[in-house]
Scaffold this active site. Structure first.
Site, PDB file in Angstrom:
ATOM      1  N   CYS A 115    -128.521 -13.495  35.104  1.00 15.46           N
ATOM      2  CA  CYS A 115    -127.380 -12.736  34.595  1.00 15.46           C
ATOM      3  C   CYS A 115    -126.286 -13.721  34.201  1.00 15.46           C
ATOM      4  O   CYS A 115    -125.800 -14.483  35.058  1.00 15.46           O
ATOM      5  CB  CYS A 115    -126.898 -11.802  35.704  1.00 15.46           C
ATOM      6  SG  CYS A 115    -125.410 -10.891  35.288  1.00 15.46           S
ATOM      7  N   CYS A 175    -126.476 -12.326  26.918  1.00 16.45           N
ATOM      8  CA  CYS A 175    -126.622 -11.338  27.993  1.00 16.45           C
ATOM      9  C   CYS A 175    -128.100 -10.980  28.056  1.00 16.45           C
ATOM     10  O   CYS A 175    -128.720 -10.716  27.018  1.00 16.45           O
ATOM     11  CB  CYS A 175    -125.785 -10.097  27.673  1.00 16.45           C
ATOM     12  SG  CYS A 175    -126.132  -8.692  28.762  1.00 16.45           S
ATOM     13  N   THR A 176    -128.650 -10.991  29.259  1.00 18.51           N
ATOM     14  CA  THR A 176    -130.099 -10.809  29.382  1.00 18.51           C
ATOM     15  C   THR A 176    -130.548  -9.403  28.953  1.00 18.51           C
ATOM     16  O   THR A 176    -131.695  -9.217  28.562  1.00 18.51           O
ATOM     17  CB  THR A 176    -130.561 -11.095  30.819  1.00 18.51           C
ATOM     18  OG1 THR A 176    -129.746 -10.348  31.742  1.00 18.51           O
ATOM     19  CG2 THR A 176    -130.434 -12.567  31.140  1.00 18.51           C
ATOM     20  N   HIS A 177    -129.646  -8.426  29.019  1.00 13.60           N
ATOM     21  CA  HIS A 177    -130.013  -7.073  28.572  1.00 13.60           C
ATOM     22  C   HIS A 177    -130.326  -7.036  27.070  1.00 13.60           C
ATOM     23  O   HIS A 177    -131.138  -6.241  26.617  1.00 13.60           O
ATOM     24  CB  HIS A 177    -128.860  -6.098  28.833  1.00 13.60           C
ATOM     25  CG  HIS A 177    -128.797  -5.580  30.239  1.00 13.60           C
ATOM     26  ND1 HIS A 177    -128.358  -6.334  31.288  1.00 13.60           N
ATOM     27  CD2 HIS A 177    -129.115  -4.359  30.759  1.00 13.60           C
ATOM     28  CE1 HIS A 177    -128.390  -5.601  32.394  1.00 13.60           C
ATOM     29  NE2 HIS A 177    -128.850  -4.410  32.101  1.00 13.60           N
TER      30      HIS A 177
HETATM   31  N1  DGL Z   1    -127.378  -8.783  32.061  1.00 11.75           N
HETATM   32  C1  DGL Z   1    -126.123  -9.289  32.385  1.00 11.75           C
HETATM   33  C2  DGL Z   1    -125.763 -10.588  31.702  1.00 11.75           C
HETATM   34  O1  DGL Z   1    -126.630 -11.350  31.355  1.00 11.75           O
HETATM   35  C3  DGL Z   1    -124.949  -8.379  32.603  1.00 11.75           C
HETATM   36  C4  DGL Z   1    -124.893  -7.054  31.966  1.00 11.75           C
HETATM   37  C5  DGL Z   1    -123.839  -6.167  32.590  1.00 11.75           C
HETATM   38  O2  DGL Z   1    -124.081  -5.706  33.695  1.00 11.75           O
HETATM   39  O3  DGL Z   1    -122.773  -5.983  31.978  1.00 11.75           O
HETATM   40  O4  DGL Z   1    -124.618 -10.905  31.532  1.00 11.75           O
END
Ligand code: DGL
Length: 305
Positions: A78, A201-203
């Site tokens: 993250c 962001c990994t999402h």
């Molecule tokens: N997946 C996360 C990242 O890489 C954070 C996403 C979130 O919870 O806002 O920053």
């Protein structure tokens, strides 16, 4: 039999399902390793919550993964949690091999031909001191268009709530991608255009289709999954913690244990969709801010089973 240090699992965590994109790269790079993945979906999104909140969650989860699952190393999958807390975790757990994530703008500089690079991420990551330092070190080499994408990680998180993506949820992801990509200006491979887009962001890896439709086929998308997996291998090698490649590859749920602090179904759907893992590899846990509470809760659960 007590597992040897090398046989203990690697902990991986994210605010939710985004880190599964990193877990996918880790399992490909390290097929003999066991992983425990913690999706903190009950407390997502991290991106717009502020550093103190994200740092407290990161500490609680680190303690939980160490105490309950005996992890041998931790991958903070993250960007937001890395920016807010990795420095403190390193100080507090000096013996825990630790890998964090940051937007891959350095590799992007090497890839870009137009010298104009787009970076998307959460507000937490892109306004952090850590990111400012990274950007400052490369600003003489390229021009960066930095765009925080409020709400996008959460929309992606929600879009996994059903095994077959729901039309309204998918269209929310599409709308947010359109809004933010449009705000960044022109994409393409000719001079003055953004020819490389960094997914900070990994999402966002799970919105690749929507992003690709907006930026066109020639623009490069850069994420951190594979470099992080390689870095994890190097770190395990250096600390003599790499699983024995002579060991049999553990069966699915032995190898991959996925835990969420939110509802189970979205994690099961995401694990099935992106890692081809059966639903039985997923479970839920409570990870209170106080790590001792988490341990007591897990101990009670284990006794009750
Ligand atoms: N997946 C996360 C990242 O890489 C954070 C996403 C979130 O919870 O806002 O920053």
């Amino acid at each position: 039999m007590t597992p040897t240090s090398q046989q203990r699992p690697i902990g991986v965590f994210d605010s939710g399902i985004g880190g599964l994109s990193v877990l996918r790269a880790l399992q490909a790079e390290l097929p003999h390793e066991r992983f425990v993945y913690l999706a903190d979906s009950g407390h997502a999104p991290y991106g717009e919550r502020g550093d103190a909140y994200v740092a407290a969650r990161t500490h609680a989860i680190t303690r939980y993964l160490q105490a309950v699952h005996g992890i041998k190393a931790l991958v903070v999958a993250c960007n937001t949690a890395t920016a807010a807390a990795i420095h403190d975790v390193r100080t507090q757990c000096p013996d825990l091999p630790l890998v964090g994530l940051e937007p891959a703008i350095k590799p992007a500089v090497a890839l870009s031909r137009t010298g104009r690079i787009g970076v998307i991420g959460t507000r937490g990551t892109l306004t952090s001191g850590k990111f400012a330092l990274l950007l400052g070190s490369l600003q003489s080499q390229a021009e960066f268009v930095v765009q925080p994408c409020d709400g996008l990680a959460y929309a992606i998180e929600r879009s996994t709530e059903h095994a077959v993506p729901d039309a309204a949820e998918s269209s929310e992801v599409r709308e947010l991608c359109t809004r933010y990509i449009t705000a960044m200006g022109a994409f393409g491979t000719t001079a003055g255009h953004i020819d490389t887009l960094v997914l900070g962001c990994t999402h966002y890896v799970f919105a690749e289709e929507e992003l690709r439709a907006l930026i066109g086929p020639a623009v490069r998308l850069v994420d951190t999954g594979e470099p992080v997996a390689r870095q994890t291998r190097r770190l395990l090698q250096a600390t003599d913690l790499l699983a024995d490649p002579g060991d049999e590859i553990p069966a699915a749920c032995n190898r991959m244990q996925l835990i969420t602090t939110g509802s189970l179904l979205p994690l099961q759907a995401a694990a099935q969709r992106w890692l081809q893992l059966p639903a039985r590899c997923c479970s839920t846990a409570t990870v209170p801010a106080d790590g001792a509470g988490a341990m007591a809760h897990e101990a009670n659960r284990a006794l009750a089973q």
